[in-house]
Write a protein that holds these residues in place. Structure first.
Motif, short mmCIF file in Angstrom:
data_model
loop_
_atom_site.label_atom_id
_atom_site.label_comp_id
_atom_site.label_asym_id
_atom_site.label_seq_id
_atom_site.Cartn_x
_atom_site.Cartn_y
_atom_site.Cartn_z
N GLY A 390 -9.22 1.77 4.76
CA GLY A 390 -7.78 1.89 4.88
C GLY A 390 -7.39 3.33 5.16
N ALA A 391 -6.18 3.50 5.73
CA ALA A 391 -5.70 4.85 6.05
C ALA A 391 -4.19 4.84 5.97
CB ALA A 391 -6.16 5.30 7.43
N ALA A 392 -3.63 6.03 5.76
CA ALA A 392 -2.19 6.16 5.67
C ALA A 392 -1.78 7.55 6.11
CB ALA A 392 -1.69 5.89 4.25
N TYR A 393 -0.53 7.65 6.59
CA TYR A 393 0.07 8.95 6.87
C TYR A 393 1.35 9.01 6.05
CZ TYR A 393 2.39 12.89 8.99
OH TYR A 393 3.02 14.09 9.18
N VAL A 394 1.48 10.04 5.25
CA VAL A 394 2.63 10.19 4.35
C VAL A 394 3.34 11.49 4.71
CG1 VAL A 394 3.40 10.31 1.96
CG2 VAL A 394 1.37 8.96 2.54
N GLY A 395 4.63 11.38 5.05
CA GLY A 395 5.42 12.55 5.37
C GLY A 395 6.76 12.49 4.67
N ARG A 396 7.51 13.58 4.76
CA ARG A 396 8.83 13.63 4.15
C ARG A 396 9.89 13.35 5.19
NH1 ARG A 396 7.60 18.27 0.38
NH2 ARG A 396 7.53 17.35 -1.68
N SER A 397 10.86 12.50 4.83
CA SER A 397 11.98 12.18 5.71
C SER A 397 13.24 12.14 4.85
CB SER A 397 11.78 10.84 6.41
OG SER A 397 12.88 10.52 7.22
N LEU A 401 9.55 10.43 0.60
CA LEU A 401 8.28 10.20 1.27
C LEU A 401 8.39 9.01 2.19
CD1 LEU A 401 5.61 10.78 -1.53
CD2 LEU A 401 6.36 12.34 0.25
N ALA A 402 7.96 9.18 3.43
CA ALA A 402 7.88 8.09 4.41
C ALA A 402 6.41 7.77 4.61
CB ALA A 402 8.53 8.50 5.72
N ILE A 403 6.06 6.49 4.49
CA ILE A 403 4.66 6.09 4.46
C ILE A 403 4.37 5.16 5.63
CG2 ILE A 403 2.85 4.97 3.10
CD1 ILE A 403 4.57 5.62 0.62
N GLU A 404 3.34 5.52 6.40
CA GLU A 404 2.78 4.63 7.43
C GLU A 404 1.39 4.23 6.93
OE1 GLU A 404 4.01 3.45 10.24
OE2 GLU A 404 5.91 4.55 10.27
N ASP A 405 1.21 2.94 6.59
CA ASP A 405 -0.04 2.49 5.99
C ASP A 405 -0.70 1.45 6.89
OD1 ASP A 405 -1.89 0.86 4.14
OD2 ASP A 405 -1.27 2.52 2.84
N SER A 406 -2.02 1.56 7.04
CA SER A 406 -2.74 0.61 7.90
C SER A 406 -2.68 -0.81 7.35
CB SER A 406 -4.20 1.04 8.05
OG SER A 406 -4.84 1.08 6.78
N ALA A 415 1.10 7.18 -9.77
CA ALA A 415 0.10 8.26 -9.81
C ALA A 415 -0.26 8.70 -8.39
CB ALA A 415 -1.14 7.79 -10.56
N ALA A 416 -0.35 7.73 -7.47
CA ALA A 416 -0.65 8.08 -6.08
C ALA A 416 0.49 8.88 -5.46
CB ALA A 416 -0.92 6.82 -5.27
N LEU A 417 1.74 8.47 -5.74
CA LEU A 417 2.89 9.22 -5.21
C LEU A 417 2.91 10.65 -5.75
CD1 LEU A 417 5.70 6.50 -5.44
CD2 LEU A 417 4.70 7.45 -3.36
N ALA A 418 2.63 10.80 -7.04
CA ALA A 418 2.62 12.15 -7.63
C ALA A 418 1.53 13.02 -7.00
CB ALA A 418 2.43 12.05 -9.14
N THR A 419 0.38 12.42 -6.75
CA THR A 419 -0.72 13.17 -6.13
C THR A 419 -0.34 13.61 -4.72
OG1 THR A 419 -2.37 11.97 -7.43
CG2 THR A 419 -3.14 13.07 -5.44
N LEU A 420 0.25 12.71 -3.95
CA LEU A 420 0.64 13.06 -2.59
C LEU A 420 1.73 14.12 -2.56
CD1 LEU A 420 0.64 9.47 -1.03
CD2 LEU A 420 -1.07 11.26 -0.71
#
Length: 674
Positions: A390-397, A401-406, A415-420
């Motif tokens: 799996g892969a994802a691109y996470v950016g700020r909009s 956070l704006a997330i593009e996930d495969s 916890a994942a959001l805090a890490t990102l």
């Protein structure tokens, strides 16, 4: 040379960083040796890469009066890496390569690798004033032949047969012979030569030794004192006596010194001829027999002959055994060297394959100009390069956070959001195990890399796979190599989108322009857009020349902008308004039949007629008005519909203006006023 492919990849990545404007400038730490150096676990390969980089810079700076072909070849092969690198950058690169070479020398010595004096001298740190000499255009005082010899040995160590090694604590010396020998005497104890009874050995015979420095000198690689003397056993592989299985050899190991050659006799020769050496008129020494005075009896002669024959048979048997053992040991050494060469080649191949995968991902990303298609390509290439599930691109909009996930999963575990968030805030990559999806608490292995452009962190690239396949440092490095290429592709895609918008937008009214209308007509005719009914309207401003002549062209431009706003406000969602040219406009009405298209045309005409526009009172009739021509039909006939709408507009203009005329739905029918 053999590391050229790995070095070229690093340059490509450095170019990617420059393209997107990384937060840290590309300086001398980004060198062509980065990828190969990081992927190597061989000090010999590291030493070779460092020495090649040092040679490249020394030749570039004119360190040698005469440049040998071997060094000129390196400079010619890699000189493109110096394009854009100024003097301070070259100095920093040379300092780094020099330090890397010294570090590799230390590792080679600790590993017990036998190195020639030239190799040691080439890998040592340059004199402190070397760069000042280079800056002044003066040679550095090190002969280029030293570098040529060092490169030859390092090539052999890296890609050829294995070199002999010694324990790290011992002085560097040649290994013991590969055939069986008698137990070595204690160090410093003189030994007498042991000779088979049937073989006479010349007094000058000696084993093959690595040349030493002059008596009492210090080994340049280890710093320990070298032994003195020329005849005693001094360490592993040293012997003074001849070996019965030693072939006749001559010469010395490369790098030997004159003092070492003078301290010992030349490489020995073995003579198998029988003969006598006169000792006295009544005494002879015969090979295989004890010396006797005068003449003996016939029985003594027969006994001596039998003893001689037995000694000969035993000697022949020993020689045969020694030959067989030597062949076996040679085969073992060859097999070991071949295995090491294959392992080294496999490691090199893996590193090159990884670089090729990253570069191939970069090529694919560069071929996708549309932003809507870029993110799926980014995620697919991330999975391919990292062998991830799996892969994802996470950016700020807009602050979130704006997330593009495969996998199309929108909700992430807190916890994942805090890490990102932490990765974006700090700009530091991260890898580990955490829960990814908010819908369940199953943990996965995750590795991240920041995507930077224009000096800012734009987002985070994420790869994940089952936790029983955690990501390692090599995976982290690959993702960090891919991230600049992703950033470059995003910047290129955004610029392509901006240029496309400018190309298809009218600069005065911000409406779609004639070029975009032609593009839409081609797409309709070619079947690129779904077929169906469509309406088309042509609109012309009545007496616009009179308005321009009365109020001037700036006022005419402002009137066109105001009319563009009125037209856009009175069409349906999905309808497209174009500035066709001059004071003419057009409207594409997807899915509209004749009745709907006529209603929209009339709505637009009335909106303009009822608007209180500046300068309208000076127009004929006291108001600004428009004439409208409408045609409907199938989308595949859009080119023909445009012609029908234009004829209807002509009829409206000649019918009194400020009116709508709808073209007949069938060829041959006259236009019908609305």
């Amino acid at each position: 040379m053999r590391v050229r492919a790995a070095r070229a990849a690093a340059i490509a990545l450095a170019a990617g960083l420059l393209l997107v404007g990384a937060p840290r400038p590309v300086d001398a730490t980004v060198t062509p040796a980065v990828l190969a150096h990081a992927a190597s676990d061989s000090p010999a390969v590291d030493a070779l890469i460092a020495l090649q980089a040092e040679v490249l810079l020394l030749v570039e700076r004119g360190a040698f009066v005469t440049v040998p072909p071997a060094l000129a070849e390196i400079h010619e092969a890699y000189r493109s890496y110096l394009v854009g690198v100024d003097g301070p950058g070259q100095k920093a690169w040379l300092t780094e390569a020099d330090a890397d070479g010294a570090a590799a020398l230390h590792r080679l010595v600790n590993a017990g690798t036998a190195l020639h004096d030239n190799t040691i001298n080439a890998l040592r740190l340059l004199p402190s004033g070397a760069w000042d000499a280079l800056a002044a255009g003066e040679p550095i005082g090190i002969a280029p032949s030293v570098y040529v010899a060092a490169l030859d040995q390092l090539e052999s160590l890296s890609y050829g047969a294995a070199e002999p090694t010694v324990p790290p604590s011992a002085p560097i010396a040649e290994p013991e012979p590969s055939w069986p020998t008698a137990a070595a005497p204690a160090p410093g104890t003189p030994t007498a030569p042991t000779t088979p009874p049937t073989t006479a050995v010349s007094a000058t015979t000696a084993g093959t030794h690595r040349p030493e420095a002059a008596d009492g000198t210090t080994d340049p690689a280890t710093g320990s004192s070298r032994p003195t003397g020329s005849g005693s056993a001094t360490g592993p592989g040293s012997a003074t006596g001849p070996d019965p299985a030693s072939p006749s050899t001559s010469g010395s190991t490369p790098g030997s010194t004159a003092a070492g050659s003078a301290d010992r006799p030349a490489t020995g020769t073995v003579s198998t001829s029988r003969g006598t050496t006169p000792s006295s008129p009544s005494t002879t020494i015969t090979a295989g027999r004890r010396p006797s005075a005068g003449t003996g009896t016939t029985a003594d002669a027969d006994a001596d002959a039998d003893a001689s024959d037995g000694d000969a048979r035993r000697s022949t048997g020993l020689l045969a055994i020694f030959a067989v053992v030597a062949v076996i040991l040679a085969a073992v050494v060859a097999a070991t060297a071949l295995g090491r060469r294959r392992r080294l080649g496999a490691a090199r191949g893996d590193a090159v394959n990884a670089v090729d995968a990253v570069l191939e991902a970069g090529r694919r990303l560069a071929s996708v100009p549309e932003p809507a298609e870029l993110y799926p390509t980014v995620l697919g290439q991330t999975r391919a390069v990292l062998d991830a599930t799996g892969a994802a691109y996470v950016g700020r909009s807009a602050g979130a956070l704006a997330i593009e996930d495969s996998d199309g999963v929108g909700g992430l575990d807190p916890a994942a959001l805090a890490t990102l968030e932490r990765v974006i805030d700090t700009g530091r990559s991260w890898r580990g195990v955490l829960a990814w999806h908010a819908s369940h608490r199953d943990t996965v292995a995750v590795v991240t890399a920041t995507v930077t452009a224009g000096g800012q962190v734009r987002g985070v690239l994420v790869a994940r796979r089952p936790r029983d396949r955690p990501f390692g440092p090599t995976d982290q490095t690959r993702l960090e190599q891919l991230a600049p290429l992703v950033a470059a592709a995003m910047v290129a895609s955004a610029r392509h989108h901006e240029l496309t918008a400018l190309t298809f937008t009218d600069g005065l009214t911000s409406l779609a322009n004639r070029r975009q209308l032609d593009d839409h007509i081609r797409a309709a005719v070619d079947g690129t857009i779904p077929p169906g009914p469509v309406g088309f309207a042509m609109i012309d401003v009545d007496h616009f020349k009179h308005y321009n002549d009365t109020h001037g062209h700036p006022a005419g431009d402002e009137l066109l902008r105001r009319l563009a706003s009125l037209l856009a406000a009175n069409v349906r969602p999905g309808d497209v308004v174009y500035r066709y040219g001059g004071e003419e406009f057009a409207i594409l009405l997807p899915g509209a039949d004749g009745h709907t298209a006529g209603e929209i045309g009339e709505r637009v005409r009335r909106a303009v007629h009822d608007a209180d526009l500046v300068g309208g009172s000076t127009q004929p009739g006291g108001r600004v008005t428009v004439s409208v021509g409408v045609a409907t039909g199938a989308s595949c006939d859009l080119e023909a519909l445009k012609a029908h709408a234009d004829r209807s507009l002509y009829e409206a203009k000649h019918g009194g203006r400020d009116r709508v005329v709808i073209a007949a739905p069938h060829p041959g029918d006259g236009p019908a006023p609305a």
